[in-house]
Structures are given as C-alpha cells and as structure tokens.
Design an enzyme around this catalytic site. Structure first.
Site, PDB file in Angstrom:
ATOM      1  N   HIS A  70       0.807  -1.228   0.000  1.00 22.80           N
ATOM      2  CA  HIS A  70       0.000   0.000   0.000  1.00 22.80           C
ATOM      3  C   HIS A  70       0.840   1.278   0.000  1.00 22.80           C
ATOM      4  CE1 HIS A  70      -3.414  -2.512   0.252  1.00 22.80           C
ATOM      5  NE2 HIS A  70      -3.566  -2.576   1.566  1.00 22.80           N
TER       6      HIS A  70
ATOM      7  N   HIS B 297      -9.813   1.920   0.317  1.00 27.81           N
ATOM      8  CA  HIS B 297      -9.698   0.823   1.279  1.00 27.81           C
ATOM      9  C   HIS B 297     -10.806   0.846   2.339  1.00 27.81           C
ATOM     10  CE1 HIS B 297      -7.655  -2.328   3.501  1.00 27.81           C
ATOM     11  NE2 HIS B 297      -6.675  -2.337   2.620  1.00 27.81           N
TER      12      HIS B 297
ATOM     13  N   GLU C 262     -11.513  -3.671  -3.060  1.00 28.29           N
ATOM     14  CA  GLU C 262     -10.555  -2.679  -3.543  1.00 28.29           C
ATOM     15  C   GLU C 262     -10.361  -2.858  -5.043  1.00 28.29           C
ATOM     16  OE1 GLU C 262      -7.041  -3.064  -0.788  1.00 28.29           O
ATOM     17  OE2 GLU C 262      -8.470  -4.416   0.115  1.00 28.29           O
TER      18      GLU C 262
END
Ligand code: BGC
Length: 370
Positions: free
Chosen positions: A125, A196, A335
């Site tokens: 991420h 997210h 996502e």
C-alpha cells in the site's frame, strides 16, 4: 440552496490531544489544515471525508425500512486513524501502489528501484508513509463533491517521478458514491490507486460480515504465495471456494481446507474481473447483499481487478467511532485495482504511467435495498 457542511477539525478531534502531538508518527506538515467534509444527496445518504489520507470516515444509507445506518468502519478522530493497531487503512485512498510489490523492488526501463518495505519483506500500500498517511489539499468542495489532490515527490517511498494525484468523491441522487482517480507524472512510475473502505452493511460494529452474500463478476483470480504475492497464474474459480460468480454467503466456504485460504487467513485475494464493453466505462465488479438489513452494495469499475479482503486481520483490539469493537471479519473491503505486484509480473496488465500520459480510473459504490 443546499447547505455546504464543513466541520472543523475541532469537531473531528475528540479530547485526546492536540493535532501536533497526534502527528508525531505521520509525515504531516500542516496538521491544522485537516478537516472533515460532509457530502449529501436528497435521498438521505451522507458521506464524510477527511483530507487526512483522503479517508472516507462514514457512509450513511437507509436499510430496507428506511432507517439510516453508518456502513463503514472508522473513527471519529484523526488520532484513531494515526494510532490504529496494525494500521488497517480504514477508509483511505492507498497509493502510490495499492497492495504488495514483492521484496519492495522492481525494474523499470533498465533501472532497479528499492521501495520502503513495510510488510515482511514486501512493500504494501505505497510503503511506510503511503497516501493514506499524508494530508491532501482540498482543491474544491461543495455538498455533493470534493476533489482532493496530493503531489508525491520523486523517490518518495522509493518510487520514481513527481506524481500529481487527484481523487474526487461525488454523491449522486441515485445513492451512488462515484470515485474518480487521476494522476500524471514526470518520470515513468507504477501507479495503482484504490479505496480501502471496510463495509459492514448491517452497520459498523454490528458483528461479522460472514452472512453477507457476495457476487464477484470474475471467472478467474490470482493465487498467491505465503507472503501474499501472486504466483502469476490466473486459474478459473470454478469448483473452488473462490467461485463467487453466483452470490453466496461470504462465510459459506471460508473455512474450507484450501491452501489459498490458509495463506490469506480467509479471503485476501485479487480477482480478475470479467470485462465487456468500453474500456473507459465502469462495469459491474461486485454485489453484496446483507439479508438482515436488506442493504445492497454494488461496485462498478474501469479497473481490471478487485481485491476482496474480509477483515481477516481484525481481531477485536480496535474500537471504532461508536465505541464498538471491530472483531474478526467484521468488515470487508472491495478494492478495485490493477493486480498486486504487477511491476514484477510481465503477464499482468501494466501499471506503468509515463510522462505525457494520464492515469484515469473510476469506481462507483452504489447503495440500494431489497
Ligand atoms: C490487503 C491485506 C491487508 C489489508 C490491510 C488489504 O488490501 O490485501 O493483506 O492486510 O489490506 O493492510
């Protein structure tokens, strides 16, 4: 005229400390600029967004009897997001690269780049201070829409190129939240932006999501190794617990004896979305129905993949905005994205953005009841 609601950080913050104290573990230059914005439509839907991490802190939509409920996990103060155990990325925009890049390394145009590593030996991420932990600039905001921008510097978290990013959240009268992502760069770089948010259609903090019924419009998925890095294969889901082509309860097969479920601690995988029609028009990716409340979430996207993660790492240590604890599998993420580790996987669709090109994707979260 509709009232434009802007709540100062003073309201977003509780009595847990001053912004500058809270900022100590985040690269926050101007904490005072953090605010909470409320978008709303004429149907009673509200979406709250903060420019810290471009985080969606709340989405309120009616159940089948018209009762409003907040269906996303999160906090009502910025420290909650900063200090959360295990950094779950509640509600945030993740980037510059959503999901994992193996060993935090990739080679592009003959040059090898080393990224900030924050998940075992991998980069997850966007690295240690990804886009979820920076203060975004609010370019425009009214009661329907907000555009947030961020400029990621050349070599920030190890990624090449100054990247100009914009994310726009828009609420429609059809109870949709439309998310438009846009980016340009001055050097070739991987980009993979996603949202997210953890949903629980029964209401945040209302227990497990295992009874929610999920449909994924995907005939294939990308299996992973033990470190959750794709193997590069894209097998068919038929006859496996990964088959969500027809809606089934998330919990039905989750405890099956399957190596992939062991690696993910449950579902934590990318599915290859079935695509039809125009490449730049969002197509149906997922539909989730909560039989208890009647709420339905529909996800459409221009992206080729979707990470379905069902909160396997939540374990009851986090206490959310209404004081309820977030237990194991008490929220799920959908996502929309390119596949994990694409910069190292020649067979996956490319995530490389080059100078002069524009990264542009759209994802729509639609809410209804049945
Ligand atoms: C990843 C999970 C991770 C979670 C929180 C998801 O996108 O796939 O493996 O634990 O984000 O970081």
């Amino acid at each position: 005229m509709r009232t434009f609601t802007l709540t100062c950080l003073a309201l977003f913050m509780t009595l847990t400390g001053s912004p500058s104290q809270a900022a100590s573990d985040a690269a926050v230059e101007d904490f005072d600029s953090i605010k909470l914005y409320t978008l709303k439509n004429d149907q009673g839907m509200t979406v709250k967004v903060t420019n810290y991490g471009a985080i969606i802190t709340s989405i309120t939509v009616p159940d089948r009897d018209g009762n409003p409920g907040d269906v996303v996990l999160g906090y009502n103060n910025v420290e909650g997001y900063i200090n959360a155990v295990d950094k779950p990325y509640f509600g945030a925009v993740v980037g510059r690269y959503g999901n994992r890049i193996a060993e935090g390394s990739f080679t592009l145009d003959g040059e090898t780049y080393s990224l900030a590593v924050n998940n075992g030996e991998n980069s997850l991420h966007g690295g240690i201070i990804g886009f979820d932990k920076v203060v975004w600039t609010v370019k425009s905001a009214d009661d329907r829409s907000i555009e947030l921008t961020y400029v990621a510097k050349d070599m920030e978290e190890g990624y090449p190129g100054n990247l100009d990013v914009s994310v726009t959240y828009t609420v429609t009268d059809e109870n949709q939240l439309v998310i438009d992502y846009h980016a340009t760069t001055d050097k070739a770089t991987p980009v993979n932006l996603t949202q997210h948010t953890y949903f629980n259609l029964q209401g945040e903090g209302e227990g497990s999501i295992l009874d929610h019924e999920l449909m994924l419009n995907a005939n294939e998925f990308t299996p992973v190794d033990q470190g959750l890095i794709p193997t590069g294969k894209t097998p068919n889901v038929e006859g496996t617990p990964f088959d969500f082509t027809s809606a089934k309860p998330i919990g039905r097969d989750i405890d099956d004896d399957h190596e992939q479920l062991t690696f993910g601690g449950g579902y934590d995988h990318n599915w290859v979305l079935n695509k039809s029609g125009e490449a730049d028009a969002p197509t149906l990716a997922a539909r989730v129905h909560d039989p208890a409340s009647g709420r339905v979430l529909t996800v459409s996207t221009t992206e080729p993949g979707i990470q379905f993660y069902c909160g396997n790492f939540l374990d009851g240590r986090l206490q959310g905005k209404s004081g309820k604890t977030y237990g194991h599998r008490s929220g799920f993420c959908l996502e929309t994205q390119h596949y994990p580790d694409s910069p190292n996987q020649p067979n996956f669709p490319s995530t490389i953005l080059r100078p002069g090109d524009t990264y542009q994707t759209q994802t729509v979260f639609g809410f209804s009841t049945k």
